[in-house]
Design an enzyme around this catalytic site. Structure first.
Site, PDB file in Angstrom:
ATOM      1  N   GLU A 262      58.729  65.889  46.829  1.00 15.76           N
ATOM      2  CA  GLU A 262      58.399  66.423  48.152  1.00 15.76           C
ATOM      3  C   GLU A 262      59.410  65.918  49.148  1.00 15.76           C
ATOM      4  OE1 GLU A 262      54.866  66.860  51.498  1.00 15.76           O
ATOM      5  OE2 GLU A 262      54.470  65.702  49.688  1.00 15.76           O
ATOM      6  N   CYS A 454      52.300  68.907  51.619  1.00 19.20           N
ATOM      7  CA  CYS A 454      52.004  69.421  52.956  1.00 19.20           C
ATOM      8  C   CYS A 454      53.179  70.201  53.531  1.00 19.20           C
ATOM      9  CB  CYS A 454      51.640  68.259  53.891  1.00 19.20           C
ATOM     10  SG  CYS A 454      50.069  67.467  53.486  1.00 19.20           S
ATOM     11  N   GLU A 586      46.370  71.247  48.203  1.00 21.03           N
ATOM     12  CA  GLU A 586      45.241  70.463  48.730  1.00 21.03           C
ATOM     13  C   GLU A 586      44.650  71.045  50.013  1.00 21.03           C
ATOM     14  OE1 GLU A 586      47.311  66.664  51.010  1.00 21.03           O
ATOM     15  OE2 GLU A 586      46.894  66.456  48.867  1.00 21.03           O
TER      16      GLU A 586
END
Length: 845
Positions: A262, A454, A586
């Site tokens: 990420e 995210c 998520e």
């Protein structure tokens, strides 16, 4: 699935009623007395609570039933004036206001008051919904009323399943008495809320649930730092027997261990992507970080002029304009380090605004102004042109920090953009930092998930990651703010990710947004935060096509596909052979999410049925609302989901006491991808419990298909998250954590067949040991993996598996607080194995 807290509570309730099967509490209505409960919020940050009336007429708080999940942490996540209704079917409905400026309210649904469906945030015309209330109609629907800032009342109709909300135009004439609420004194304070009569068994069920939560939390608080007291009586040596059962085998995933990359903590720009110039595109802005501008990381002897009138690319409109005797410096990522005879490759796009011939001096300049490497570029021609130059540091120079300097040598103005400096040596020559890429490759990952968690679904709808903006020439890639508060040049784009996977022999697993942004997104210009309702449905077909284009880009034939031709033009005519794609990260498993996720996955499966689709079940493990709803959603659509992505970051105590987490999972549903997981420190203790968990993952490798520790990389001084697996600075890797060594061992010594085994030891010590036996059917090798998380030496007798003297052994041990471990390679002395305290061992057979 494993025995969840809900099932434990239901089982305890069932035992009280002598029932043979656990029964959801809301369905139990007979033979018992009723009791009074009061549902309320002690404060806007405290969520929804439940209290019950005791025998002496005292309201006793039980605990928090749920909390607001709206928008950003810190400034949001507040619950104003919650209102609860007990529906005619025995289920429950909840409304609350989120703040005084967002055009929405919150709505939730529960069957038992314990597990709540993830919240929806229906949008309305008014900004600032106050005091929502509701009433169920005879047809099962709900009439919702709320107050606006100007004092007017408004009406929304909700469907019976509490998923569709329709605002009626104009104000409502409902009377004030609609806002009457119950009151109760709880903890010495008068609270407003809703009071209900429920069967006593229902209250017992809720109390049992909270008792189970408390017991689980107590176990999860255990730490090895207390072991001297906890295990004072076991002595310096513990004996155990491992019985291996070669006849009891099962196939397990051969993709169990991978890595998750990420772009967080400067993992990409300034990290794995080897570019040494910071803000090479002059596109930094306050949208990336407060105070940043197009000149951030640049310095000059004069004011830096930034222009946009004749851009190199509309995707990167900003560029710098230099005149004679201007010197433009770039400070790099926390500086640039140059050593004697180190070689670099410089490139830049230049537009000669005057049309006259010019020269551009390029140099690496030390702190005292000395140029340790330099060269000249002859600038000719019209329009934007790319120039390259090798730079080699003088052999007499001292190793130290330098700046990149650009100086026009003649009169006239030069526009410059995409200023780039790479080290000559990168991983496989593909532009990635060599030491970091090699450390990742040494983990022997079977797959790489990218480009982020995210970051993938972004800070609001406008910041959702679009893969197609990250391929093609650098200047045509669209930069974007990173949700972790810095900038993405997109130099490390999908082409580079796929190429890296190919270089290290790992399957690519791109994960992209499910049509909704990060659930923690700040409010947009309209004041709408969180998932912001998702991409508008009329735009979803185009978004679905975007993801279909990704598969075509990766796998298509350049002779027939324009997307595949783009891949070929970048230098890779052969297909990348993409097999997996992840949809969602998520997320709150809201109605907006489910509608869009289903639409995307149907489009993929209809066009590319062979692609394995991985869904998501939120950021927490069982019994979180997103986990429960996410699994329900995935199992309701088995034709769409091959896997679901679970995430959890937990204490070492939780891992010790949940080695059975996957033992009871349903083997007939989608498989599990444990996409983000880690213990919450960088110590040896964390590496031990993670090794224990990996033993459990292998034991359940028939249902757990993939797993990846997270996060992978962190640049020192720029941490967005801790812990991480690999820490680095500009010059070197500063820490390969104990967790790295655990992941490396399991990735190196992996198998596709699990051999059953059984550990015999005193029951009170069993949770501190783990063992796994796997076989690689391709090589014929068998690996025995052992973890001793006790403070005493373990003497282990192995039955059923031949361990010859001299068998290779690799592992580590140490003190639980150690932040570094030394890997040892030794040889086995026979079937009787001795493991030091706090040890991990892998034996190759």
């Amino acid at each position: 699935m494993k025995k969840s807290l809900l099932l434990l509570a239901a089982a305890a309730l069932a035992a009280q009623t002598r029932a043979q099967q656990p029964v959801p509490a809301y369905q139990i209505i007979g033979r018992d007395t009723t009791c009074q409960i009061f549902v309320y919020s002690p404060g806007e940050k405290d969520g929804l609570h439940l209290a019950y009336l005791t025998d002496n007429d005292h309201w006793q708080d039980v605990g928090q039933l749920c909390a607001s999940d709206y928008a950003e942490w810190g400034s949001e996540k507040r619950m104003h004036h919650p209102y609860v209704v007990h529906a005619s079917d025995g289920t429950w409905r909840l409304l609350f206001g989120v703040n005084d400026y967002s055009p929405c309210f919150a709505a939730a649904y529960s069957e038992d008051l314990v597990t709540w469906r993830p919240q929806d945030y229906p949008r309305v015309a008014e900004k600032g919904v106050a005091e929502p209330v509701m009433f169920q109609m005879d047809d099962g629907t709900f009439d919702i009323y709320f107050k606006a800032k100007d004092g007017t009342r408004h009406y929304v109709q909700a469907s019976e399943d509490f998923r569709k909300f329709t605002e009626q135009p104009g104000p409502s004439t409902i009377e004030d008495m609609a806002w009457m609420r119950d009151t109760a004194t709880v903890g010495g304070r008068v609270q407003q809320g809703n009071q209900f009569d429920v069967p006593k068994l229902h209250l017992d069920y809720i109390r049992q649930y909270f008792a189970a939560i408390d017991r689980d939390n107590e176990l999860s608080r255990e730490t090895m730092r207390d072991d001297a007291r906890r295990f004072a009586r076991i002595g310096n040596n513990v004996e155990a027997t491992l019985t291996v059962k070669p006849a009891q085998t099962k196939r397990i995933s051969d993709k169990l261990l991978g890595v998750f990359f990420e772009d967080i903590s400067y993992a990409a720009d300034g990290g794995l992507y080897a570019e040494l110039v910071q803000n090479r595109d002059f596109e930094y802005s306050p949208a990336d970080r407060r105070g940043w501008t197009a000149t951030t990381a640049w310095q000059s002897n004069r004011e830096i002029r930034i222009a946009t009138d004749v851009p190199l690319s509309t995707a990167n409109p900003h560029y710098a304009v230099l005149a004679a005797r201007d010197t433009l410096y770039n400070i790099g990522w926390d500086s640039i380090t140059a050593a004697p005879q180190s070689a670099f490759d410089f490139s830049v796009y230049v537009r000669n605004e005057s049309g006259l011939r010019n020269q551009l001096l390029v140099a690496l300049v030390a702190a005292d102004g000395t140029a340790v490497a330099k060269g000249k570029l002859k600038i000719e021609g019209q329009g934007w042109n790319r120039y390259t130059l090798p730079l080699v540091v003088d052999r007499k120079a001292l190793k130290g920090r330098v700046r990149l300097a650009l100086t026009p040598l003649k009169e006239g103005q030069l526009a410059v953009d995409m200023v780039s400096l790479f080290p000559r040596e990168t991983f496989r020559g593909h532009g990635l930092r060599k030491d970091l890429a090699e450390a990742i490759a040494a983990l022997h990952p079977k797959f790489v998930r990218f480009p982020g968690g995210c970051m993938s679904h972004g800070q609001g709808i406008d910041n959702i990651y679009h893969w197609n903006q990250t391929v093609g020439p650098w200047q045509d890639r669209t930069p974007a703010p990173n949700i972790w508060n810095y900038h993405q040049t997109r130099g490390l784009g999908f082409y580079e990710y796929f190429q890296f996977c190919e270089d290290i022999g790992a399957e690519p697993l791109p994960v992209l947004a499910a049509g909704v942004p990060c659930q923690n997104s700040r409010c947009n210009a309209d004041g709408y935060g969180g998932q912001q309702g998702g991409i508008p449905m009329d735009q979803m077909p185009a978004y679905c096509q975007e993801l279909l284009n990704l598969i075509e880009w990766a796998n298509g034939d350049p002779a027939t596909s324009s997307w595949a031709r783009l891949r070929a033009e970048a230098g890779h005519p052969a297909p990348f052979n993409l097999k997996y794609i992840g949809i969602g990260n998520e997320d709150i498993i809201s109605t907006a999410f489910e509608e869009r996720c289903e639409m995307i996955c149907r489009a993929i499966k209809e066009r590319y049925p062979h692609i394995k689709v991985c869904g998501t079940v939120g950021p927490f493990h069982d019994p979180s609302p997103d986990y429960v709803e996410g699994w329900k959603f995935a199992k309701a659509h088995p034709q769409l989901f091959d896997m679901v992505d679970e995430h959890y970051y937990e204490s070492t105590g939780w891992f010790m006491h949940h080695q059975d987490y996957y033992d009871h999972y349903d083997r007939t549903g989608p498989q599990v991808y444990l996409g983000e997981w880690a213990s919450r420190s960088t110590t040896h203790e964390s590496a031990l419990v993670e090794a224990m968990h990996l033993c459990a993952l292998e034991r359940n490798g028939d249902v757990v298909a993939m797993s990846s520790y997270a996060p992978l990389l962190c640049k020192e001084g720029h941490a967005n998250w801790n812990p991480d697996m690999i820490y680095f600075n500009n010059d070197t890797i500063t820490a390969l954590t104990p967790s790295y060594e655990t992941q490396r061992l399991w990735g190196t010594y992996c198998g596709d067949e699990y051999v059953a085994s059984e550990l015999a030891i005193a029951p009170e010590l069993r949770y501190r040991l783990a063992a796994s036996v796997v076989r690689n059917t391709a090589t014929g090798k068998t690996y025995l993996k052992l973890v001793n998380a006790l403070p005493s030496q373990l003497t282990l007798t192995v039955d059923g598996l031949s361990i010859p003297a001299g068998a290779p052994v690799e592992g580590f041990h140490g003190q639980v607080t150690d932040r570094r471990v030394r890997v040892e390679r030794t040889a086995a002395e026979g079937p009787r194995l001795v493991l030091p305290p706090y040890a991990v061992r892998v034996i190759e057979l």
